[in-house]
Design an enzyme around this catalytic site. Structure first.
Site, PDB file in Angstrom:
ATOM      1  N   CYS A 116       0.603  10.011  -0.615  1.00 35.16           N
ATOM      2  CA  CYS A 116       0.937   9.478   0.836  1.00 35.16           C
ATOM      3  C   CYS A 116       2.116  10.057   1.253  1.00 35.16           C
ATOM      4  CB  CYS A 116       0.867   7.820   0.715  1.00 35.16           C
ATOM      5  SG  CYS A 116      -0.455   7.214   0.002  1.00 35.16           S
ATOM      6  N   HIS A 258       4.791   5.444   6.387  1.00 35.98           N
ATOM      7  CA  HIS A 258       3.366   5.401   5.841  1.00 35.98           C
ATOM      8  C   HIS A 258       2.577   3.975   6.187  1.00 35.98           C
ATOM      9  CE1 HIS A 258      -0.045   5.494   3.647  1.00 35.98           C
ATOM     10  NE2 HIS A 258       0.638   4.895   2.189  1.00 35.98           N
ATOM     11  N   ASN A 288      -4.775   1.909   4.989  1.00 37.24           N
ATOM     12  CA  ASN A 288      -3.689   3.097   4.567  1.00 37.24           C
ATOM     13  C   ASN A 288      -4.834   4.621   4.580  1.00 37.24           C
ATOM     14  OD1 ASN A 288      -2.486   4.795   2.844  1.00 37.24           O
ATOM     15  ND2 ASN A 288      -2.024   3.238   1.372  1.00 37.24           N
TER      16      ASN A 288
HETATM   17  O1  UT7 Z   1      -0.265   4.126  -0.303  1.00 40.16           O
HETATM   18  C1  UT7 Z   1       0.350   4.118  -1.565  1.00 40.16           C
HETATM   19  C2  UT7 Z   1       1.052   2.997  -1.546  1.00 40.16           C
HETATM   20  N1  UT7 Z   1       0.710   1.719  -1.918  1.00 40.16           N
HETATM   21  C3  UT7 Z   1       1.351   0.421  -1.555  1.00 40.16           C
HETATM   22  O2  UT7 Z   1       1.972   0.675  -0.848  1.00 40.16           O
HETATM   23  C4  UT7 Z   1       0.755  -0.709  -1.856  1.00 40.16           C
HETATM   24  C5  UT7 Z   1       1.890  -1.508  -2.425  1.00 40.16           C
HETATM   25  N2  UT7 Z   1       1.372  -2.922  -2.718  1.00 40.16           N
HETATM   26  C6  UT7 Z   1       0.735  -3.803  -1.794  1.00 40.16           C
HETATM   27  O3  UT7 Z   1       0.545  -3.266  -0.722  1.00 40.16           O
HETATM   28  C7  UT7 Z   1       0.488  -5.269  -2.301  1.00 40.16           C
HETATM   29  O4  UT7 Z   1       0.818  -5.337  -3.820  1.00 40.16           O
HETATM   30  C8  UT7 Z   1      -1.091  -5.363  -2.477  1.00 40.16           C
HETATM   31  C9  UT7 Z   1      -1.646  -5.625  -1.159  1.00 40.16           C
HETATM   32  C10 UT7 Z   1      -1.936  -4.298  -3.184  1.00 40.16           C
HETATM   33  C11 UT7 Z   1      -1.321  -6.815  -3.247  1.00 40.16           C
HETATM   34  O5  UT7 Z   1      -0.375  -7.818  -2.649  1.00 40.16           O
HETATM   35  P1  UT7 Z   1       0.316  -8.744  -3.472  1.00 40.16           P
HETATM   36  O6  UT7 Z   1       0.912  -9.904  -2.638  1.00 40.16           O
HETATM   37  O7  UT7 Z   1       1.241  -8.060  -4.410  1.00 40.16           O
HETATM   38  O8  UT7 Z   1      -0.883  -9.537  -4.528  1.00 40.16           O
HETATM   39  P2  UT7 Z   1      -0.915  -9.401  -6.049  1.00 40.16           P
HETATM   40  O9  UT7 Z   1      -1.372  -8.029  -6.741  1.00 40.16           O
HETATM   41  O10 UT7 Z   1       0.431 -10.100  -6.444  1.00 40.16           O
HETATM   42  O11 UT7 Z   1      -1.995 -10.487  -6.201  1.00 40.16           O
HETATM   43  C12 UT7 Z   1      -1.987 -11.817  -5.901  1.00 40.16           C
HETATM   44  C13 UT7 Z   1      -3.109 -12.382  -6.130  1.00 40.16           C
HETATM   45  C14 UT7 Z   1      -3.911 -12.301  -7.557  1.00 40.16           C
HETATM   46  O12 UT7 Z   1      -4.547 -13.365  -8.102  1.00 40.16           O
HETATM   47  P3  UT7 Z   1      -3.781 -14.292  -9.032  1.00 40.16           P
HETATM   48  O13 UT7 Z   1      -3.414 -13.328 -10.205  1.00 40.16           O
HETATM   49  O14 UT7 Z   1      -2.478 -14.639  -8.243  1.00 40.16           O
HETATM   50  O15 UT7 Z   1      -4.735 -15.423  -9.303  1.00 40.16           O
HETATM   51  C15 UT7 Z   1      -4.827 -11.177  -7.264  1.00 40.16           C
HETATM   52  O16 UT7 Z   1      -5.967 -11.139  -8.220  1.00 40.16           O
HETATM   53  O17 UT7 Z   1      -4.008 -12.063  -5.294  1.00 40.16           O
HETATM   54  C16 UT7 Z   1      -5.644 -11.468  -5.923  1.00 40.16           C
HETATM   55  N3  UT7 Z   1      -6.266 -10.394  -5.099  1.00 40.16           N
HETATM   56  C17 UT7 Z   1      -6.935 -10.708  -4.034  1.00 40.16           C
HETATM   57  N4  UT7 Z   1      -7.403 -11.784  -3.721  1.00 40.16           N
HETATM   58  C18 UT7 Z   1      -8.282 -11.812  -2.589  1.00 40.16           C
HETATM   59  C19 UT7 Z   1      -5.928  -9.200  -5.248  1.00 40.16           C
HETATM   60  N5  UT7 Z   1      -6.681  -8.380  -4.373  1.00 40.16           N
HETATM   61  C20 UT7 Z   1      -7.312  -9.390  -3.483  1.00 40.16           C
HETATM   62  C21 UT7 Z   1      -8.214  -9.549  -2.371  1.00 40.16           C
HETATM   63  N6  UT7 Z   1      -8.784 -10.795  -2.184  1.00 40.16           N
HETATM   64  N7  UT7 Z   1      -8.568  -8.281  -1.911  1.00 40.16           N
END
Ligand code: UT7
Length: 333
Positions: A116, A258, A288
């Site tokens: 990216c 990005h 993305n």
């Molecule tokens: O281009 C490369 C660069 N990439 C990035 O910049 C990505 C950076 N990271 C992010 O944007 C975020 O970390 C994400 C959008 C990927 C995830 O958001 P988050 O607020 O960090 O969520 P998390 O990973 O802490 O997950 C929170 C909860 C989890 O459930 P529990 O463990 O709290 O029960 C996940 O299992 O959300 C759950 N979860 C979802 N729920 C519904 C993860 N993905 C999903 C989903 N729908 N799609």
């Protein structure tokens, strides 16, 4: 001021996104997710996905065509094509195919892989060739079709990515050097955070000679780690690029990051004290798109008349590697 000679202007942009669209509601039929979760955690509403018969080279060539036309050039005028992509149609490279599709028969063409961060890294690479006087007219393309490599049963990644391509033309410029400052970093210590890696099965060719044949495995990401990294490093790298440009954040007309996550963009803008109306965002529509996200956002904003000649843009890419970088430039000639 550039000591080596030639100065740079960014004179055209273009983009291409596939027509097929998948919405958050559509995804909620594939995995356990919801429109509400995706919108509040990421800002993404839809993403455009390449059909089976659309190649990265096709999208890249269409984006480049738009950029070349805006610059008032023809493909034959182009000396160099740099294709930033992590998803080439061919591991030997797709830039030469783009050269052929464009009919840019005078251009040398090569791929550059920096995930990216690819567009920013490629822009800086192009600038070195122009500054040394080797090439005059360079097309820089960011293009990715990550839909080929997403695990569509993994809700933590499949909701994030879309496909597309964006491009700019960089030219030697007799007047001002319009690439005002840049800065780039890599940190392989955090390589494990975001991968699309090859896995080979050991295969014996003869006694004592084992090779590994296999394929690339779907994207894996530690979202929280990448999020923390982005929010910490992106403001810092933009500040460093601004320092090199001898500018303060007040001088920025537009911030184009990005397009990974709206929350990342908001946090970076807040850290830099840049008001939301200066932040260009289109990830609601495209998700993305990896190396393509900055030039697609740039192209839309230029064509909407938002970005005008002379405006100062701070752009920053970040992602797998891990890699991150920023380029501060003045739009147009
Ligand atoms: O281009 C490369 C660069 N990439 C990035 O910049 C990505 C950076 N990271 C992010 O944007 C975020 O970390 C994400 C959008 C990927 C995830 O958001 P988050 O607020 O960090 O969520 P998390 O990973 O802490 O997950 C929170 C909860 C989890 O459930 P529990 O463990 O709290 O029960 C996940 O299992 O959300 C759950 N979860 C979802 N729920 C519904 C993860 N993905 C999903 C989903 N729908 N799609």
């Amino acid at each position: 001021m550039n000591e080596l000679g030639a100065k740079i202007a960014i004179t055209g942009c273009g983009s291409s996104t596939p027509t097929q669209v998948i919405t958050n509601d559509d995804l909620s039929h594939l995995v356990d997710t919801s429109d509400e979760w995706i919108r509040t955690r990421t800002g993404i509403g839809r993403r455009h996905l390449a059909s089976a018969d659309t190649s990265v080279s096709d999208l890249a060539a269409q984006a480049a065509q738009g950029a070349i036309a805006m610059a008032g050039l023809t493909p034959q005028d182009i000396d160099l094509i740099i294709l930033a992509t992590s998803t080439p149609d061919d591991l030997f490279g797709s830039a030469a195919k783009v050269q052929q599709l464009l009919g840019a028969s005078n251009a040398v063409a090569f791929d550059l892989t920096a995930a990216c961060s690819g567009f920013v890294f490629a822009l800086v690479t192009a600038a070195q060739f122009i500054r040394t006087g080797v090439y005059q007219r360079v097309v820089v393309i960011g293009a990715d079709v990550l839909s080929r490599w997403v695990d569509w049963s993994d809700r933590s990644t499949c909701v994030l990515f879309g496909d597309g391509a964006g491009a700019v033309v960089c030219q030697g410029n007799p007047n001002e050097d319009r690439l005002l400052g840049f800065e780039m970093y890599s940190d392989g210590q955090q390589h494990h955070s975001l991968n699309l890696s090859y896995q080979g099965q050991p295969t014996t060719l003869k006694e004592g000679v084992l090779i590994g044949q296999g394929t690339y495995q779907p994207i894996t990401m530690n979202g929280r780690e990448v999020y923390r990294f982005a929010v910490a490093k992106v403001p810092e790298v933009i500040e460093k690029a601004l320092f090199r440009a001898n500018l303060s954040t007040d001088a920025i007309d537009w911030l184009i990051l990005h397009q990974a996550n709206q929350r990342i963009m908001d946090a970076v803008a807040q850290r830099l004290n840049i008001p939301p109306e200066k932040v260009i965002a289109n990830l609601g529509e495209y998700g993305n798109t990896s190396a393509a996200s900055i030039p697609i956002a740039l192209d839309e904003a230029v064509r909407e008349g938002k970005i005008k000649t002379g405006d100062i843009i701070a752009s920053s890419g970040f992602g797998a590697g891990l890699t991150w970088g920023a380029a501060v430039f003045r739009w147009g000639i």
